[in-house]
Design a protein around this motif. Structure first.
Motif, PDB file in Angstrom:
ATOM      1  N   ASN A  48       0.941  -1.080  -0.142  1.00  0.00           N
ATOM      2  CA  ASN A  48       0.272   0.076   0.200  1.00  0.00           C
ATOM      3  C   ASN A  48       1.076   1.047   0.342  1.00  0.00           C
ATOM      4  OD1 ASN A  48      -1.981   1.960   0.396  1.00  0.00           O
ATOM      5  ND2 ASN A  48      -2.609   1.107   2.418  1.00  0.00           N
ATOM      6  N   LEU A  49       1.249   1.601  -1.303  1.00  0.00           N
ATOM      7  CA  LEU A  49       1.940   2.811  -1.156  1.00  0.00           C
ATOM      8  C   LEU A  49       1.348   4.566  -1.285  1.00  0.00           C
ATOM      9  CD1 LEU A  49       5.107   3.450  -1.788  1.00  0.00           C
ATOM     10  CD2 LEU A  49       4.444   3.612  -4.731  1.00  0.00           C
ATOM     11  N   ARG A  50       1.160   4.674  -0.123  1.00  0.00           N
ATOM     12  CA  ARG A  50      -0.366   5.565   0.131  1.00  0.00           C
ATOM     13  C   ARG A  50      -1.328   6.126  -0.460  1.00  0.00           C
ATOM     14  NH1 ARG A  50       5.207   7.703  -0.904  1.00  0.00           N
ATOM     15  NH2 ARG A  50       4.849   7.523  -3.309  1.00  0.00           N
ATOM     16  N   GLY A  51      -1.771   4.685  -0.360  1.00  0.00           N
ATOM     17  CA  GLY A  51      -3.490   4.643  -0.768  1.00  0.00           C
ATOM     18  C   GLY A  51      -3.380   3.989  -1.796  1.00  0.00           C
ATOM     19  N   ALA A  52      -2.009   3.541  -3.103  1.00  0.00           N
ATOM     20  CA  ALA A  52      -2.581   3.011  -4.386  1.00  0.00           C
ATOM     21  C   ALA A  52      -1.570   1.309  -3.841  1.00  0.00           C
ATOM     22  CB  ALA A  52      -1.470   3.643  -4.947  1.00  0.00           C
ATOM     23  N   ILE A  53      -2.873   0.311  -4.435  1.00  0.00           N
ATOM     24  CA  ILE A  53      -2.182  -0.889  -4.061  1.00  0.00           C
ATOM     25  C   ILE A  53      -1.044  -1.263  -5.469  1.00  0.00           C
ATOM     26  CG2 ILE A  53      -2.513  -2.924  -4.442  1.00  0.00           C
ATOM     27  CD1 ILE A  53      -4.099  -1.832  -1.970  1.00  0.00           C
ATOM     28  N   VAL A  54       0.180  -1.676  -5.354  1.00  0.00           N
ATOM     29  CA  VAL A  54       1.155  -1.241  -5.942  1.00  0.00           C
ATOM     30  C   VAL A  54       1.478  -3.412  -5.788  1.00  0.00           C
ATOM     31  CG1 VAL A  54       3.713  -1.040  -7.371  1.00  0.00           C
ATOM     32  CG2 VAL A  54       1.933   0.806  -6.050  1.00  0.00           C
ATOM     33  N   PRO A  55       1.268  -4.337  -7.203  1.00  0.00           N
ATOM     34  CA  PRO A  55       2.311  -5.465  -7.178  1.00  0.00           C
ATOM     35  C   PRO A  55       3.805  -5.441  -6.622  1.00  0.00           C
ATOM     36  CG  PRO A  55       1.177  -5.045  -9.105  1.00  0.00           C
ATOM     37  CD  PRO A  55       0.785  -4.058  -8.242  1.00  0.00           C
ATOM     38  N   VAL A  56       4.377  -6.290  -6.655  1.00  0.00           N
ATOM     39  CA  VAL A  56       5.323  -6.433  -6.120  1.00  0.00           C
ATOM     40  C   VAL A  56       6.342  -8.240  -6.367  1.00  0.00           C
ATOM     41  CG1 VAL A  56       7.822  -6.258  -4.107  1.00  0.00           C
ATOM     42  CG2 VAL A  56       5.448  -4.464  -4.236  1.00  0.00           C
ATOM     43  N   ILE A  57       7.099  -7.878  -7.347  1.00  0.00           N
ATOM     44  CA  ILE A  57       8.001  -8.752  -7.170  1.00  0.00           C
ATOM     45  C   ILE A  57       9.669  -8.229  -7.239  1.00  0.00           C
ATOM     46  CG2 ILE A  57       5.904  -8.701  -9.371  1.00  0.00           C
ATOM     47  CD1 ILE A  57       8.443  -8.616 -11.521  1.00  0.00           C
ATOM     48  N   SER A  58      10.324 -10.295  -7.065  1.00  0.00           N
ATOM     49  CA  SER A  58      10.863 -10.109  -7.581  1.00  0.00           C
ATOM     50  C   SER A  58      11.706 -10.403  -8.328  1.00  0.00           C
ATOM     51  CB  SER A  58      11.858 -11.497  -6.344  1.00  0.00           C
ATOM     52  OG  SER A  58      13.341 -12.132  -6.548  1.00  0.00           O
TER      53      SER A  58
END
Length: 139
Positions: A48-58
């Motif tokens: 959760n980046l300041r209210g935005a949902i951001v997918p994260v990958i390796s």
């Protein structure tokens, strides 16, 4: 003379990689990542980046490399394209550098087999592999 192309230079498995700066929205410290079931092996979850949902990958796993443990220098490079935002976990971020298109070389040994790498930039005693973000984001 160097053109106005800029790269964010970062490290994975003791190798330098570069990502065009226009694709980078920000670089953040590792934060809590919420796991999501039934995703690709390289998907670590969402933040959760300041209210935005951001997918994260390796990024290491996505590129077929061994994944290092997260350390003090580990970062998430938040990228943004037409397809949306994506966080890339990297071992460290080194610098921003300028380059010109005529400095980028195609590798003779890759023969176009590595779709994740657009080219190679030689800088002093080092090589920077230019990441093809579009291919990294494809399923």
């Amino acid at each position: 003379m160097k053109e106005n192309n800029q790269l964010v230079v970062f490290g994975l498995n003791n190798q330098h990689y570069g990502l065009q700066i226009e694709n980078v929205s920000e670089i953040i410290r590792i934060m809590e990542i919420t796991r999501v079931p039934n995703t690709q092996y390289y998907c670590k979850g969402i933040i959760n980046l300041r209210g935005a949902i951001v997918p994260v990958i390796s990024l290491s796993l996505r590129l077929g490399l061994e994944e290092n443990k997260l350390g003090r220098d580990s970062r998430i490079i938040v990228t943004e394209t037409i397809k949306g935002k994506l966080g890339l976990i990297v071992d460290s971020v080194y610098s921003v550098t300028r380059y010109s298109n005529d400095e980028v070389e195609k590798s003779e040994t890759m023969n176009g087999e590595d779709r994740f790498i657009k080219g190679i930039l030689k800088e002093e005693n080092d090589m920077i592999l230019l990441l093809n973000l579009k291919e990294v984001m494809e399923d």
